[in-house]
Scaffold this motif. Structure first.
Motif, PDB file in Angstrom:
ATOM      1  N   GLY A   1      47.454  25.399  34.516  1.00  0.00           N
ATOM      2  CA  GLY A   1      48.141  25.819  35.786  1.00  0.00           C
ATOM      3  C   GLY A   1      49.230  27.066  35.276  1.00  0.00           C
ATOM      4  O   GLY A   1      50.316  26.821  35.853  1.00  0.00           O
ATOM      5  N   THR A   2      48.780  28.039  34.879  1.00  0.00           N
ATOM      6  CA  THR A   2      49.627  29.443  34.587  1.00  0.00           C
ATOM      7  C   THR A   2      49.522  30.484  35.672  1.00  0.00           C
ATOM      8  O   THR A   2      48.292  30.560  36.202  1.00  0.00           O
ATOM      9  CB  THR A   2      49.541  29.926  33.148  1.00  0.00           C
ATOM     10  N   ASP A   3      50.362  31.180  35.754  1.00  0.00           N
ATOM     11  CA  ASP A   3      50.166  32.686  36.573  1.00  0.00           C
ATOM     12  C   ASP A   3      48.828  33.520  36.254  1.00  0.00           C
ATOM     13  O   ASP A   3      48.216  33.823  36.704  1.00  0.00           O
ATOM     14  CB  ASP A   3      51.440  33.473  36.633  1.00  0.00           C
ATOM     15  N   ALA A   4      48.790  33.704  34.680  1.00  0.00           N
ATOM     16  CA  ALA A   4      47.936  34.333  34.252  1.00  0.00           C
ATOM     17  C   ALA A   4      46.328  33.851  34.588  1.00  0.00           C
ATOM     18  O   ALA A   4      45.421  34.565  34.989  1.00  0.00           O
ATOM     19  CB  ALA A   4      47.947  34.422  32.705  1.00  0.00           C
ATOM     20  N   LEU A   5      46.551  32.674  34.530  1.00  0.00           N
ATOM     21  CA  LEU A   5      45.088  32.080  34.803  1.00  0.00           C
ATOM     22  C   LEU A   5      44.817  31.809  36.241  1.00  0.00           C
ATOM     23  O   LEU A   5      43.564  32.160  36.698  1.00  0.00           O
ATOM     24  CB  LEU A   5      44.915  30.477  33.973  1.00  0.00           C
ATOM     25  N   TRP A   6      45.911  31.787  37.160  1.00  0.00           N
ATOM     26  CA  TRP A   6      45.518  31.885  38.621  1.00  0.00           C
ATOM     27  C   TRP A   6      45.003  33.514  38.827  1.00  0.00           C
ATOM     28  O   TRP A   6      44.103  33.592  39.518  1.00  0.00           O
ATOM     29  CB  TRP A   6      46.898  31.874  39.228  1.00  0.00           C
ATOM     30  N   ARG A   7      45.802  34.367  38.100  1.00  0.00           N
ATOM     31  CA  ARG A   7      45.163  35.512  38.358  1.00  0.00           C
ATOM     32  C   ARG A   7      43.718  35.928  37.921  1.00  0.00           C
ATOM     33  O   ARG A   7      42.938  36.662  38.543  1.00  0.00           O
ATOM     34  CB  ARG A   7      46.177  36.812  37.901  1.00  0.00           C
ATOM     35  N   ALA A   8      43.353  35.485  36.755  1.00  0.00           N
ATOM     36  CA  ALA A   8      42.039  35.553  36.250  1.00  0.00           C
ATOM     37  C   ALA A   8      41.135  34.646  37.191  1.00  0.00           C
ATOM     38  O   ALA A   8      39.917  35.372  37.413  1.00  0.00           O
ATOM     39  CB  ALA A   8      42.160  34.744  34.826  1.00  0.00           C
ATOM     40  N   VAL A   9      41.198  33.662  37.666  1.00  0.00           N
ATOM     41  CA  VAL A   9      40.323  32.910  38.690  1.00  0.00           C
ATOM     42  C   VAL A   9      40.345  33.813  39.830  1.00  0.00           C
ATOM     43  O   VAL A   9      39.035  33.972  40.176  1.00  0.00           O
ATOM     44  CB  VAL A   9      40.568  31.410  38.798  1.00  0.00           C
ATOM     45  N   ARG A  10      41.261  34.172  40.468  1.00  0.00           N
ATOM     46  CA  ARG A  10      41.296  35.001  41.485  1.00  0.00           C
ATOM     47  C   ARG A  10      40.401  36.254  41.495  1.00  0.00           C
ATOM     48  O   ARG A  10      39.503  36.576  42.317  1.00  0.00           O
ATOM     49  CB  ARG A  10      42.466  35.545  41.958  1.00  0.00           C
ATOM     50  N   ARG A  11      40.397  36.954  40.273  1.00  0.00           N
ATOM     51  CA  ARG A  11      39.870  38.110  39.885  1.00  0.00           C
ATOM     52  C   ARG A  11      38.242  37.609  39.841  1.00  0.00           C
ATOM     53  O   ARG A  11      37.375  38.227  40.599  1.00  0.00           O
ATOM     54  CB  ARG A  11      40.066  38.680  38.579  1.00  0.00           C
TER      55      ARG A  11
ATOM     56  N   THR B   1      44.293  41.028  32.117  1.00  0.00           N
ATOM     57  CA  THR B   1      42.929  40.522  31.865  1.00  0.00           C
ATOM     58  C   THR B   1      42.019  41.768  31.839  1.00  0.00           C
ATOM     59  O   THR B   1      41.031  41.959  32.948  1.00  0.00           O
ATOM     60  CB  THR B   1      42.646  39.558  32.773  1.00  0.00           C
ATOM     61  N   PRO B   2      42.135  42.888  31.044  1.00  0.00           N
ATOM     62  CA  PRO B   2      41.485  43.872  31.182  1.00  0.00           C
ATOM     63  C   PRO B   2      39.700  43.922  31.321  1.00  0.00           C
ATOM     64  O   PRO B   2      39.205  44.599  31.917  1.00  0.00           O
ATOM     65  CB  PRO B   2      41.676  44.772  29.843  1.00  0.00           C
ATOM     66  N   ARG B   3      39.255  42.658  30.401  1.00  0.00           N
ATOM     67  CA  ARG B   3      37.923  42.623  30.287  1.00  0.00           C
ATOM     68  C   ARG B   3      37.323  42.007  31.550  1.00  0.00           C
ATOM     69  O   ARG B   3      36.405  42.425  32.135  1.00  0.00           O
ATOM     70  CB  ARG B   3      37.667  41.779  28.832  1.00  0.00           C
ATOM     71  N   LEU B   4      38.194  41.195  32.354  1.00  0.00           N
ATOM     72  CA  LEU B   4      37.757  40.416  33.481  1.00  0.00           C
ATOM     73  C   LEU B   4      37.838  41.355  34.581  1.00  0.00           C
ATOM     74  O   LEU B   4      37.028  41.554  35.297  1.00  0.00           O
ATOM     75  CB  LEU B   4      38.555  39.386  33.730  1.00  0.00           C
ATOM     76  N   ASP B   5      38.812  42.382  34.385  1.00  0.00           N
ATOM     77  CA  ASP B   5      38.897  43.433  35.391  1.00  0.00           C
ATOM     78  C   ASP B   5      38.043  44.029  35.613  1.00  0.00           C
ATOM     79  O   ASP B   5      37.455  44.557  36.592  1.00  0.00           O
ATOM     80  CB  ASP B   5      40.264  44.188  35.260  1.00  0.00           C
ATOM     81  N   ALA B   6      37.450  44.576  34.150  1.00  0.00           N
ATOM     82  CA  ALA B   6      36.080  45.415  34.176  1.00  0.00           C
ATOM     83  C   ALA B   6      34.693  44.715  34.805  1.00  0.00           C
ATOM     84  O   ALA B   6      33.947  45.385  35.332  1.00  0.00           O
ATOM     85  CB  ALA B   6      35.944  46.046  32.749  1.00  0.00           C
ATOM     86  N   LEU B   7      34.793  43.410  34.338  1.00  0.00           N
ATOM     87  CA  LEU B   7      33.621  42.603  34.688  1.00  0.00           C
ATOM     88  C   LEU B   7      33.585  42.455  36.267  1.00  0.00           C
ATOM     89  O   LEU B   7      32.665  42.504  36.893  1.00  0.00           O
ATOM     90  CB  LEU B   7      33.512  41.475  34.107  1.00  0.00           C
ATOM     91  N   PHE B   8      34.556  42.233  36.841  1.00  0.00           N
ATOM     92  CA  PHE B   8      34.893  41.968  38.186  1.00  0.00           C
ATOM     93  C   PHE B   8      35.949  42.651  38.829  1.00  0.00           C
ATOM     94  O   PHE B   8      37.038  42.233  39.150  1.00  0.00           O
ATOM     95  CB  PHE B   8      35.447  40.373  38.397  1.00  0.00           C
ATOM     96  N   PRO B   9      35.302  44.029  39.401  1.00  0.00           N
ATOM     97  CA  PRO B   9      36.525  44.875  39.962  1.00  0.00           C
ATOM     98  C   PRO B   9      37.115  44.188  41.127  1.00  0.00           C
ATOM     99  O   PRO B   9      36.620  43.411  41.811  1.00  0.00           O
ATOM    100  CB  PRO B   9      35.454  45.993  40.450  1.00  0.00           C
ATOM    101  N   ALA B  10      38.214  44.723  41.631  1.00  0.00           N
ATOM    102  CA  ALA B  10      39.055  44.109  42.679  1.00  0.00           C
ATOM    103  C   ALA B  10      38.254  44.583  43.879  1.00  0.00           C
ATOM    104  O   ALA B  10      37.366  45.618  44.155  1.00  0.00           O
ATOM    105  CB  ALA B  10      40.485  44.991  42.931  1.00  0.00           C
ATOM    106  N   GLN B  11      38.054  43.716  44.855  1.00  0.00           N
ATOM    107  CA  GLN B  11      37.095  43.819  46.255  1.00  0.00           C
ATOM    108  C   GLN B  11      38.070  44.221  47.350  1.00  0.00           C
ATOM    109  O   GLN B  11      39.238  43.986  47.306  1.00  0.00           O
ATOM    110  CB  GLN B  11      37.012  42.201  46.662  1.00  0.00           C
ATOM    111  N   PRO B  12      37.420  45.447  47.925  1.00  0.00           N
ATOM    112  CA  PRO B  12      38.143  46.097  48.909  1.00  0.00           C
ATOM    113  C   PRO B  12      38.907  44.983  49.920  1.00  0.00           C
ATOM    114  O   PRO B  12      38.117  44.130  50.214  1.00  0.00           O
ATOM    115  CB  PRO B  12      37.150  46.738  49.628  1.00  0.00           C
ATOM    116  N   GLY B  13      39.771  45.131  50.249  1.00  0.00           N
ATOM    117  CA  GLY B  13      40.498  44.515  51.460  1.00  0.00           C
ATOM    118  C   GLY B  13      41.195  43.182  51.007  1.00  0.00           C
ATOM    119  O   GLY B  13      41.533  42.320  51.512  1.00  0.00           O
ATOM    120  N   VAL B  14      41.024  42.718  49.539  1.00  0.00           N
ATOM    121  CA  VAL B  14      41.505  41.613  49.156  1.00  0.00           C
ATOM    122  C   VAL B  14      42.650  41.758  48.352  1.00  0.00           C
ATOM    123  O   VAL B  14      42.877  42.709  47.622  1.00  0.00           O
ATOM    124  CB  VAL B  14      40.373  40.778  48.196  1.00  0.00           C
TER     125      VAL B  14
END
Length: 192
Positions: A54-64, A179-192
């Motif tokens: 339950g870390t902020d970093a993992l929350w962000r990764a899962v949301r990504r 999480t640069p690699r996850l960010d590249a694999l899962f680009p931000a969704q528009p409107g999210v």
């Protein structure tokens, strides 16, 4: 059940063939061959391992990964899924959430619409949270009303194991790294 035995079960679970249901059946069978107290200790280890996720970093990764759609329950189920990946993957992801980009099950989701993901493909595994209680009920003959006895035993184990928290700063370092690699694999969704 000690920590080494718990992680040996998780490592073996992660390498079991078949779908999640079949893998849970294997784990349930493994717990049935042990004393009921070990099913309780298994759950205590499982909950402790999940709490560390339950870390902020993992929350962000899962949301990504999940396109910004991760509820509190969904994150809890992600923690269970991560523990079930085995000790090596679990520790790598705790140290650096961007290591999720190396997990085959996560990579299989890249470029696919969330609505196309099958239930067993989501990096979440709620059912893992019930297997120890089910095994305990079977072992004690309290399948229908064993929930209270299981939770009382679990509370006692967790209280006996309680240790003061050790703040190491690792979570803060993971947040700064991103999480640069996850960010590249899962680009931000528009409107999210």
């Amino acid at each position: 059940m000690d920590d080494t035995t718990f992680w040996a079960l998780m490592d073996e679970l992660s390498s079991q063939p078949g779908d999640r249901h079949q893998r849970l059946e294997w784990l349930r069978g493994s717990l049935w061959r042990r004393p009921a107290a070990e099913a309780v200790e298994f759950q205590a280890h499982l909950e402790a391992a999940c709490a560390a996720v339950g870390t902020d970093a993992l929350w962000r990764a899962v949301r990504r990964i999940e396109g910004g759609l991760c509820s509190d329950d969904g994150f809890d189920y992600f923690a269970l899924w991560l523990v079930a990946q085995g000790r090596g993957t679990y520790q790598a992801v705790l140290a650096d959430p961007d290591a999720l980009a190396d997990v085959a099950e996560v990579r299989a989701l890249v470029g696919r619409d969330l609505r196309e993901w099958h239930d067993d493909e989501w990096p979440e595994w709620e059912e893992l949270d019930y297997v120890a209680q089910e095994a305990f009920g079977e072992l004690t003959g309290q399948e229908d009303d064993g929930c209270e006895a299981f939770h009382e035993a679990l509370d006692a184990v967790q209280e006996a194991w309680a240790e003061p928290e050790d703040e190491t700063g690792a979570a803060a370092a993971a947040v700064r790294a991103g999480t640069p690699r996850l960010d590249a694999l899962f680009p931000a969704q528009p409107g999210v």
